[in-house]
Enzyme design. Sequence first.
Site, PDB file in Angstrom:
ATOM      1  CG  HIS A   1      60.604  27.473  37.520  1.00  0.00           C
ATOM      2  ND1 HIS A   1      60.155  27.667  38.811  1.00  0.00           N
ATOM      3  CD2 HIS A   1      59.507  27.430  36.724  1.00  0.00           C
ATOM      4  CE1 HIS A   1      58.833  27.732  38.802  1.00  0.00           C
ATOM      5  NE2 HIS A   1      58.418  27.577  37.556  1.00  0.00           N
TER       6      HIS A   1
ATOM      7  NE  ARG B   1      56.610  24.377  39.917  1.00  0.00           N
ATOM      8  CZ  ARG B   1      55.657  25.074  39.318  1.00  0.00           C
ATOM      9  NH1 ARG B   1      55.569  26.374  39.536  1.00  0.00           N
ATOM     10  NH2 ARG B   1      54.804  24.498  38.499  1.00  0.00           N
TER      11      ARG B   1
ATOM     12  CD  GLU C   1      65.424  38.713  39.203  1.00  0.00           C
ATOM     13  OE1 GLU C   1      64.335  38.339  38.726  1.00  0.00           O
ATOM     14  OE2 GLU C   1      66.089  39.665  38.740  1.00  0.00           O
TER      15      GLU C   1
ATOM     16  NE  ARG D   1      56.843  25.010  34.189  1.00  0.00           N
ATOM     17  CZ  ARG D   1      56.711  25.584  32.994  1.00  0.00           C
ATOM     18  NH1 ARG D   1      57.779  25.806  32.246  1.00  0.00           N
ATOM     19  NH2 ARG D   1      55.529  25.924  32.545  1.00  0.00           N
TER      20      ARG D   1
ATOM     21  CG  ASP E   1      59.299  28.997  31.081  1.00  0.00           C
ATOM     22  OD1 ASP E   1      58.217  29.120  30.466  1.00  0.00           O
ATOM     23  OD2 ASP E   1      59.382  29.054  32.312  1.00  0.00           O
TER      24      ASP E   1
END
Length: 314
Positions: free
Chosen positions: A109, A10, A58, A167, A117
Site C-alpha cells: 500500500h 501485494r 509495528e 495496492r 485511504d
Amino acid sequence: MADVIKKATRESYGEALAELGDKYENLCVLDADLAAATKTGIFKKKFPERFFNCGIAEANMMGVAAGLAATGKIPFASSFAMFAAGRAFEIVRNSIGYPHLNVKIGATHAGISVGEDGATHQCNEDIALMRTIPGMTIINPSDDVEAKAAVEAAILHKGPVYMRFGRLAAPVINDKETYKFELGKGIKLRDGKDITIIATGLMVAEAVEAAKTLADDGIDARVINIHTIKPIDKDIIIEAAKETGSIVTVEEHSVIGGLGSAVCDVLAENYPAKVTKIGVNDEYGYSGPAVDLLKKFGLCSSNIVDTVKKVLNK
C-alpha cells in the site's frame, strides 16, 4: 492496455511467500494485523505455525523480526509502507539496520495509489527514509512477475531488505518464461537515442506506454526499469546519459529522496546531465480513486509524453 493482464504486486508478494515456504524452511512471516490487506494471509493459511500476527504494533513487530533473524530465521515483516517505514523507522534503523540483520520488510500500500485511504496512508517518503539506512537494500518491483522474482532474491540476499508493493493492480509487462531478476541491475526495456525515461514500480508500465506514443511522434525514447533503488545500477544510468543526453525519472514517490534523487546522485558524481523528475512534488496526497489521483499528480503516460517533449524542446 485494456487487453493486458493486471495484478497488484501485494498479491504477488503473498503468493510468492506461500510458494517459497516449502523451498525455504527457515522462512517465516510476521504481520501487524493486516494479513488480508498485505496478502500474507495466503502464507498463514499454508504455514500457520510459521506466521505471527504481532497486532497493531509495528515497532514491536520489527523488534520481533530482528530477534528471529538473530536465531537464523528469515523473517518477512509485513505492513503498510506508512507503518513499516514511517512508524517503525527508529526500530528498523537501530534494531535491524545497525546490526545488519537478515530481516526482509514487505511494505504494501505504498504511494498515491492507496487512493481513498488518503494522505495519512499514502506513503510517498518510504524510499527516501530507507535509503538513509546504511546497508539497506531497496526493491520496488514493477509487476507480478518481477515481484515474485524479487521475493526470492530477497531471501537469497544476506542482510536487510525493504520491498515496496502496491495496492492498485498493475499491468503485467514481463514474460515469466524469459524474465531474469538480478539484484542491483537495471533493465533496458526499450532502446532509444533521443532521451531516456528511467522508471520504477507502478510507473514502469506507464513509461513503456509513453515511449510508444513518443515513437509515433518521431521521438526515440529509451526506457529503463530500475527495480533496485539501492544499490542502484550506476552503469546503466551513466551509459544512458552519455548516449541520449537528457534523463526523465518517473516514480510514485516524492521527488525528494527517491529514484530521481538517486539518479541525480549518480550523474552528479560521474557524468553530469540534465535530469527532470516526475513524481509527487513537495505536497501531501488526498483521498480519491487511485487512477484519478495518479493522473492528478501527473503519474501517467500522457504527462510523461508531455514532459519529454518539453525537455527536448528546451
